[in-house]
Design a protein around this motif. Structure first.
Motif, PDB file in Angstrom:
ATOM      1  N   TYR A   1       0.856  -1.830   0.216  1.00  0.00           N
ATOM      2  CA  TYR A   1      -0.228   0.153   0.220  1.00  0.00           C
ATOM      3  C   TYR A   1       1.071   0.929  -0.252  1.00  0.00           C
ATOM      4  CZ  TYR A   1      -4.000  -3.140   1.171  1.00  0.00           C
ATOM      5  OH  TYR A   1      -5.199  -3.614   1.523  1.00  0.00           O
ATOM      6  N   LEU A   2       0.270   2.567  -0.958  1.00  0.00           N
ATOM      7  CA  LEU A   2       0.903   3.676  -0.539  1.00  0.00           C
ATOM      8  C   LEU A   2       0.666   4.748  -0.095  1.00  0.00           C
ATOM      9  CD1 LEU A   2       3.399   5.331  -2.358  1.00  0.00           C
ATOM     10  CD2 LEU A   2       1.355   6.291  -3.765  1.00  0.00           C
ATOM     11  N   PHE A   3       1.656   4.737   1.316  1.00  0.00           N
ATOM     12  CA  PHE A   3       0.745   6.040   1.979  1.00  0.00           C
ATOM     13  C   PHE A   3       1.544   7.283   2.091  1.00  0.00           C
ATOM     14  CE2 PHE A   3      -0.413   1.745   4.129  1.00  0.00           C
ATOM     15  CZ  PHE A   3      -1.407   2.434   4.923  1.00  0.00           C
ATOM     16  N   ASN A   4       1.414   8.331   2.371  1.00  0.00           N
ATOM     17  CA  ASN A   4       1.827   9.569   2.759  1.00  0.00           C
ATOM     18  C   ASN A   4       2.624  10.444   3.346  1.00  0.00           C
ATOM     19  OD1 ASN A   4      -0.262  10.611   4.120  1.00  0.00           O
ATOM     20  ND2 ASN A   4      -1.883  11.692   2.555  1.00  0.00           N
ATOM     21  N   ARG A   5       1.881   9.485   4.602  1.00  0.00           N
ATOM     22  CA  ARG A   5       2.590   9.414   5.743  1.00  0.00           C
ATOM     23  C   ARG A   5       2.844   8.347   6.141  1.00  0.00           C
ATOM     24  NH1 ARG A   5       0.990  13.425  10.388  1.00  0.00           N
ATOM     25  NH2 ARG A   5       2.910  12.869  11.166  1.00  0.00           N
TER      26      ARG A   5
ATOM     27  N   TRP B   1       9.813   0.733   1.862  1.00  0.00           N
ATOM     28  CA  TRP B   1      10.580   1.801   1.487  1.00  0.00           C
ATOM     29  C   TRP B   1       9.525   3.360   1.325  1.00  0.00           C
ATOM     30  CZ3 TRP B   1       8.022  -1.622  -1.909  1.00  0.00           C
ATOM     31  CH2 TRP B   1       7.610  -1.845  -3.269  1.00  0.00           C
ATOM     32  N   MET B   2      10.387   4.188   1.126  1.00  0.00           N
ATOM     33  CA  MET B   2      10.078   5.151   1.046  1.00  0.00           C
ATOM     34  C   MET B   2      11.143   6.522   0.090  1.00  0.00           C
ATOM     35  SD  MET B   2      10.876   8.682   2.924  1.00  0.00           S
ATOM     36  CE  MET B   2      11.726   9.686   2.032  1.00  0.00           C
TER      37      MET B   2
ATOM     38  N   TYR C   1       4.941  12.435  -8.107  1.00  0.00           N
ATOM     39  CA  TYR C   1       4.454  12.000  -7.346  1.00  0.00           C
ATOM     40  C   TYR C   1       4.350  11.719  -5.861  1.00  0.00           C
ATOM     41  CZ  TYR C   1       1.813   7.765  -7.877  1.00  0.00           C
ATOM     42  OH  TYR C   1       1.904   6.543  -8.649  1.00  0.00           O
ATOM     43  N   LYS C   2       4.986  10.571  -5.944  1.00  0.00           N
ATOM     44  CA  LYS C   2       5.627   9.194  -5.287  1.00  0.00           C
ATOM     45  C   LYS C   2       6.067   9.770  -4.149  1.00  0.00           C
ATOM     46  CE  LYS C   2       4.738   5.678  -8.153  1.00  0.00           C
ATOM     47  NZ  LYS C   2       5.516   4.782  -9.157  1.00  0.00           N
ATOM     48  N   GLU C   3       7.341  10.970  -4.645  1.00  0.00           N
ATOM     49  CA  GLU C   3       8.021  11.654  -3.306  1.00  0.00           C
ATOM     50  C   GLU C   3       7.480  12.531  -2.252  1.00  0.00           C
ATOM     51  OE1 GLU C   3      10.640  13.468  -7.151  1.00  0.00           O
ATOM     52  OE2 GLU C   3       9.974  14.767  -6.000  1.00  0.00           O
ATOM     53  N   GLY C   4       8.448  11.353  -0.962  1.00  0.00           N
ATOM     54  CA  GLY C   4       8.170  11.607   0.379  1.00  0.00           C
ATOM     55  C   GLY C   4       6.567  10.728   0.526  1.00  0.00           C
ATOM     56  N   MET C   5       6.497   9.315  -0.148  1.00  0.00           N
ATOM     57  CA  MET C   5       5.251   8.911   0.311  1.00  0.00           C
ATOM     58  C   MET C   5       5.820   6.734   0.407  1.00  0.00           C
ATOM     59  SD  MET C   5       1.548   9.518  -2.382  1.00  0.00           S
ATOM     60  CE  MET C   5       1.143  10.811  -2.588  1.00  0.00           C
ATOM     61  N   TYR C   6       5.517   6.964   1.066  1.00  0.00           N
ATOM     62  CA  TYR C   6       5.945   5.601   1.698  1.00  0.00           C
ATOM     63  C   TYR C   6       5.075   4.110   1.451  1.00  0.00           C
ATOM     64  CZ  TYR C   6       7.556   8.188   5.127  1.00  0.00           C
ATOM     65  OH  TYR C   6       8.831   9.069   5.857  1.00  0.00           O
ATOM     66  N   VAL C   7       6.230   3.231   1.134  1.00  0.00           N
ATOM     67  CA  VAL C   7       5.088   2.065  -0.212  1.00  0.00           C
ATOM     68  C   VAL C   7       5.067   0.837   1.393  1.00  0.00           C
ATOM     69  CG1 VAL C   7       5.053   0.071  -1.624  1.00  0.00           C
ATOM     70  CG2 VAL C   7       5.860   1.905  -2.482  1.00  0.00           C
TER      71      VAL C   7
END
Length: 99
Positions: A26-30, A65-66, A77-83
């Motif tokens: 899952y992709l999270f913004n935090r 990873w981030m 758009y993925k920069e700074g986001m966490y998988v």
């Protein structure tokens, strides 16, 4: 309460359509209670990225990873986001239940 945590998690969830080394992710913004490794450059399905491995702050196990930097403009758009990889999160949760 767990309801508050679930609501917070849903607010941070960006996408369930990601895949990691272990399968679904899952992709999270935090992300909270995590440690980040040093940056490294890696080639992924979506192109070249600079990423940091993410580990559980308590047990130190790898969980995902981030994205620090995307070389391709359409991936920025993925920069700074966490998988976060589901398999590793579930492993940690199952370990905690056993204690």
């Amino acid at each position: 309460s767990s309801g508050i945590n679930a609501e917070y998690g849903r607010a941070c969830l960006v996408s369930t359509a990601f895949h990691g080394m272990s399968g679904n992710a899952y992709l999270f913004n935090r992300a909270v209670n995590v440690l980040r490794s040093d940056s490294r450059t890696t080639d992924m399905r979506t192109g070249r990225h600079i990423v940091r491995d993410v580990h559980c702050k308590k047990c130190k196990k790898y969980i995902g990873w981030m994205y620090e930097y995307a070389m391709s403009r359409d991936q920025q758009y993925k920069e700074g986001m966490y998988v976060l990889e589901c398999y590793y999160i579930i492993q940690i949760l199952n370990t905690v239940k056993e204690i």
